[in-house]
Scaffold this motif. Structure first.
Motif, PDB file in Angstrom:
ATOM      1  N   GLN A  36      31.266 -26.781  19.534  1.00  0.00           N
ATOM      2  CA  GLN A  36      30.243 -27.055  20.526  1.00  0.00           C
ATOM      3  C   GLN A  36      29.305 -28.107  19.973  1.00  0.00           C
ATOM      4  O   GLN A  36      28.882 -28.032  18.829  1.00  0.00           O
ATOM      5  N   SER A  37      29.020 -29.096  20.784  1.00  0.00           N
ATOM      6  CA  SER A  37      28.088 -30.118  20.329  1.00  0.00           C
ATOM      7  C   SER A  37      26.662 -29.619  20.544  1.00  0.00           C
ATOM      8  O   SER A  37      26.327 -29.026  21.563  1.00  0.00           O
ATOM      9  N   VAL A  38      25.829 -29.852  19.565  1.00  0.00           N
ATOM     10  CA  VAL A  38      24.448 -29.414  19.612  1.00  0.00           C
ATOM     11  C   VAL A  38      23.570 -30.641  19.796  1.00  0.00           C
ATOM     12  O   VAL A  38      23.702 -31.617  19.067  1.00  0.00           O
ATOM     13  N   GLN A  39      22.694 -30.576  20.774  1.00  0.00           N
ATOM     14  CA  GLN A  39      21.782 -31.696  21.008  1.00  0.00           C
ATOM     15  C   GLN A  39      20.491 -31.434  20.260  1.00  0.00           C
ATOM     16  O   GLN A  39      19.794 -30.470  20.524  1.00  0.00           O
ATOM     17  N   ASN A  40      20.192 -32.301  19.297  1.00  0.00           N
ATOM     18  CA  ASN A  40      18.971 -32.147  18.513  1.00  0.00           C
ATOM     19  C   ASN A  40      17.791 -32.881  19.119  1.00  0.00           C
ATOM     20  O   ASN A  40      16.679 -32.745  18.651  1.00  0.00           O
ATOM     21  N   ASP A  41      18.027 -33.671  20.147  1.00  0.00           N
ATOM     22  CA  ASP A  41      16.952 -34.463  20.718  1.00  0.00           C
ATOM     23  C   ASP A  41      16.314 -33.805  21.939  1.00  0.00           C
ATOM     24  O   ASP A  41      15.627 -34.457  22.709  1.00  0.00           O
ATOM     25  N   ILE A  42      16.535 -32.507  22.097  1.00  0.00           N
ATOM     26  CA  ILE A  42      15.949 -31.793  23.232  1.00  0.00           C
ATOM     27  C   ILE A  42      14.473 -31.555  22.944  1.00  0.00           C
ATOM     28  O   ILE A  42      14.108 -31.016  21.910  1.00  0.00           O
ATOM     29  N   GLY A  43      13.611 -31.954  23.857  1.00  0.00           N
ATOM     30  CA  GLY A  43      12.180 -31.762  23.695  1.00  0.00           C
ATOM     31  C   GLY A  43      11.682 -30.653  24.594  1.00  0.00           C
ATOM     32  O   GLY A  43      12.400 -30.122  25.434  1.00  0.00           O
ATOM     33  N   VAL A  44      10.452 -30.307  24.418  1.00  0.00           N
ATOM     34  CA  VAL A  44       9.834 -29.288  25.244  1.00  0.00           C
ATOM     35  C   VAL A  44       9.185 -29.977  26.436  1.00  0.00           C
ATOM     36  O   VAL A  44       8.359 -30.876  26.273  1.00  0.00           O
TER      37      VAL A  44
END
Length: 83
Positions: A36-44
């Motif tokens: 599964q690819s994880v998105q690290n650029d997800i913001g609040v």
């Protein structure tokens, strides 16, 4: 009525005490592994706008106006004088 409530409470309490315990073991499985690819650029992102109250002294009177900090515009059309 009190007897009925007492019976219901005792029944509910017995569900927690007599809950069965189950041991689970995982079997080994060799097959295709999907990553599964994880998105690290997800913001609040806030769901509601953040409203900030700004104050000023004008002609010897205190006035206020609300500013929408999230979207960058005045909520109130004019300054409102405090009484």
């Amino acid at each position: 009525m009190k007897k009925k409530l007492l019976i219901v409470a005792a029944f509910c309490a017995s569900l927690f005490v007599v809950a069965p315990t189950v041991s689970v073991s995982a079997a080994e499985f060799e097959g295709d592994v999907q990553e599964q690819s994880v998105q690290n650029d997800i913001g609040v992102a806030p769901y509601a706008d953040e409203i900030v109250t700004k104050f000023r002294a004008y002609n010897g009177k205190i006035q206020y106006r609300r500013w929408n900090q999230t979207r960058g515009y005045w909520v109130d059309k004019d300054w409102i004088t405090l009484k």
